[in-house]
Design an enzyme around this catalytic site. Structure first.
Site: not given
Lengths: 277, 277
Positions: B71, B108, B135, B244
């Site tokens: 990434k 994300d 991240g 989550g």
């Protein structure tokens, strides 16, 4: 179903849109529960060498199907070639072995030979005539030699092309009697048209059919119609024949064995194939 | 059904075996009749740059999903990055535009933000606290900024990391009020745990929950259990929460829009996904 454990079989071509192999192989893999997938990749000739160098390093790369225009270039991009690929002067399949090395093979001719054997013709010790020593003629000659024919006549309008093929055959099969220069079909057990003659309505026949004995097997590579004028004439004389598309279908089981996926009959493959897409 | 016209979405990872995206995207493409396929490719870090350089030239390359460990490296291998990818310091999606250029984006954080918006929370003009600027924290902060929050507190045990993220946010969103250094949750409309706290049974809570007001939305990135100790405490105080895994599922519609395939609800995707494979 593609998962992270699926082995990748690249299908290299340019243009890539017309390929049919994914619709034949993938449904069969699914039916058999084989974790592999054929993925079309449109790769221009200038990018082909770097593509092979890159994909061979993928952890899930299993091998490749190779179609136009990459079959000849493949010869220089793999680590090892089968005699069939060397004689044919082209490779249409790549397998990555467990040690990471790449082997190139060629199945166009294997498809032809499997087809005639499946129709009851025995190659061992036989005399054959192959007209046309372009890509497909070279591949068929290579596979006939591997199947054990004893004597082969090669004819091409370019005698240099026929002679070059003859030289490669003699190098790999010293016991094989190879001749060039005649397309007289008299006295052969099998005659093969590997020229384009028959694609156009006014093409002459590739052989003098009056000189083909009734027991001689006649094979064809032209696919524009099922029974070409040559095959019509051969059947009229009582010759067993093989139509052009049989070569295409019969090569698929050879590919599957090469890739280590066992074997399949053409009937099975035809049943699962989804060609209307 | 993969054909020669299918657009190729590479899925880059190393190791590649654990990926789940193909089993989510491909059945949905099939259901919708979209001619695209996600193909896992196991690419070692040393091979990643050459892989991008090679695949971007395939005629049927559409884009890529990018997972660990590629990434961050993706940032330097595409032609353009969205502000979200720049702020996050990572890209997990690549699209090839019609002109051949590659754009990198990061979803994300978009997954997190879509999730809370879907639960009725409105970002515009709000005050948020993000704990953890690794991240995932950077990605969430970037997407909250893009969604229009007015004020953001960033906390990390490495204040340098929080300050670096603050600097990137200020550069791209000059109107956003960004602060660092406190994890006191009092007075925020949304507090987010983007630290690993909660993964281990004896972890302390990331926030002093007694200081979270009942109306504050509490979001979590830890996925080891549905309701982490933080979320349990937040619910006990009457706070709306986001678990989550919601972030993971909610990012998929964002990817689909990025790739130009329209949109889907998480419910639709869950229905077609084949995750037991």
């Amino acid at each position: 179903m593609i998962t992270g454990k699926t082995r990748l079989i690249a299908h290299f071509g340019y243009p890539i849109e017309p390929v049919k192999a994914p619709m034949i192989y993938n449904p069969w893999f699914e039916r058999r529960g084989i974790a592999a997938v054929v993925v079309p990749m449109g790769v221009a000739p200038a990018d082909y060498a770097s593509t092979i160098a890159t994909l061979r390093r993928f952890t899930n790369f299993h091998g490749a199907l190779v179609t136009m225009p990459h079959k000849v270039a493949t010869l220089d991009l793999v680590d090892e070639l089968t005699p069939t690929a060397r004689i044919a002067g082209a490779a249409n399949a790549i397998l990555r072995r467990p040690d990471g090395s790449l082997v190139g093979d060629q199945f166009d001719g294997a498809g032809f030979v499997r087809g005639v054997i499946g129709k009851g013709w025995q190659p061992a010790g036989r005399r054959v005539l192959v007209a046309g020593t372009g890509g497909v003629g070279c591949a068929i000659a290579a596979s006939l030699a591997a199947a054990g024919v004893a004597e082969m006549m090669l004819f091409d309008t370019s005698d240099a092309s026929a002679q070059a093929l003859a030289g490669r055959l003699r190098h790999h099969y010293p016991a094989l009697q190879v001749h060039t220069g005649s397309r007289d079909p008299a006295g052969y057990d099998l005659v093969v048209n590997a020229t384009p003659l028959g694609m156009k309505p006014d093409d002459p026949l590739p052989f003098d059919v009056t000189r083909i004995a009734p027991g001689t097997f006649v094979g064809e590579v032209v696919m524009t119609q099922k029974y070409t004028p040559l095959l019509q004439a051969a059947r009229a004389r009582g010759c067993p024949v093989q139509v052009g598309t049989d070569m295409l279908f019969e090569m698929i089981p050879a590919y599957l064995e090469f890739f280590g996926f066992g074997t399949a009959t053409v009937e099975e493959l035809t049943e699962t194939a989804v060609l209307e897409h």
